[in-house]
Design a protein around this motif. Structure first.
Motif, PDB file in Angstrom:
ATOM      1  N   THR A  48       0.860  -1.190   0.000  1.00 22.59           N
ATOM      2  CA  THR A  48       0.000   0.000   0.000  1.00 22.59           C
ATOM      3  C   THR A  48       0.890   1.231   0.000  1.00 22.59           C
ATOM      4  OG1 THR A  48      -0.042   0.165   2.397  1.00 22.59           O
ATOM      5  CG2 THR A  48      -1.802  -1.118   1.370  1.00 22.59           C
ATOM      6  N   TYR A  51      -3.255   6.446   2.374  1.00 24.48           N
ATOM      7  CA  TYR A  51      -4.445   6.068   3.112  1.00 24.48           C
ATOM      8  C   TYR A  51      -5.455   5.381   2.199  1.00 24.48           C
ATOM      9  CZ  TYR A  51      -8.643   6.602   5.934  1.00 24.48           C
ATOM     10  OH  TYR A  51      -9.791   6.354   6.634  1.00 24.48           O
ATOM     11  N   LEU A  52      -5.903   4.184   2.590  1.00 23.54           N
ATOM     12  CA  LEU A  52      -6.924   3.411   1.872  1.00 23.54           C
ATOM     13  C   LEU A  52      -6.559   3.141   0.411  1.00 23.54           C
ATOM     14  CD1 LEU A  52     -10.226   4.980   3.232  1.00 23.54           C
ATOM     15  CD2 LEU A  52      -9.193   2.814   3.886  1.00 23.54           C
TER      16      LEU A  52
END
Length: 101
Positions: A48, A51-52
């Motif tokens: 990742t 964020y998100l």
């Protein structure tokens, strides 16, 4: 409008070896791609970023008009693996220490 029509590509899916300290998803692996006309294209496998957000584990590399590529993988534990003469327009599954499967 897609100006990329007619160009070539490679997709690479890496599988790390946990016995060597590398996650199965090969998080942190660095990929360098060289073709006859382009040198030093690179990708890095992320899980990742931000964020998100999630990144695909399969790495896509555009090759332009070139039909072959040499790929060097630097695994997170520092091991290097080079694959020469990979043909364009294919997906390759690379297992650490075992090459293309």
């Amino acid at each position: 409008r897609n100006n990329a029509a007619g160009n070539h590509w490679l997709k690479l899916r890496l599988t790390g070896d946990p016995a060597k300290g590398v996650t199965r998803d090969a998080i942190g692996a660095k990929i360098t791609v060289d073709t006859p006309s382009q040198k030093g294209m690179w990708r890095e496998v992320f899980s990742t970023i931000g964020y998100l957000s999630v990144h695909p584990k399969e790495q896509h590399v555009g090759l332009g008009a070139d039909k072959t590529a040499d790929v060097t993988i630097t695994w997170p534990n520092g091991e290097k693996e080079t694959l020469r003469g990979l043909k364009a327009d294919r997906t390759y599954h690379v297992v650490q220490g075992q090459g293309v499967r």
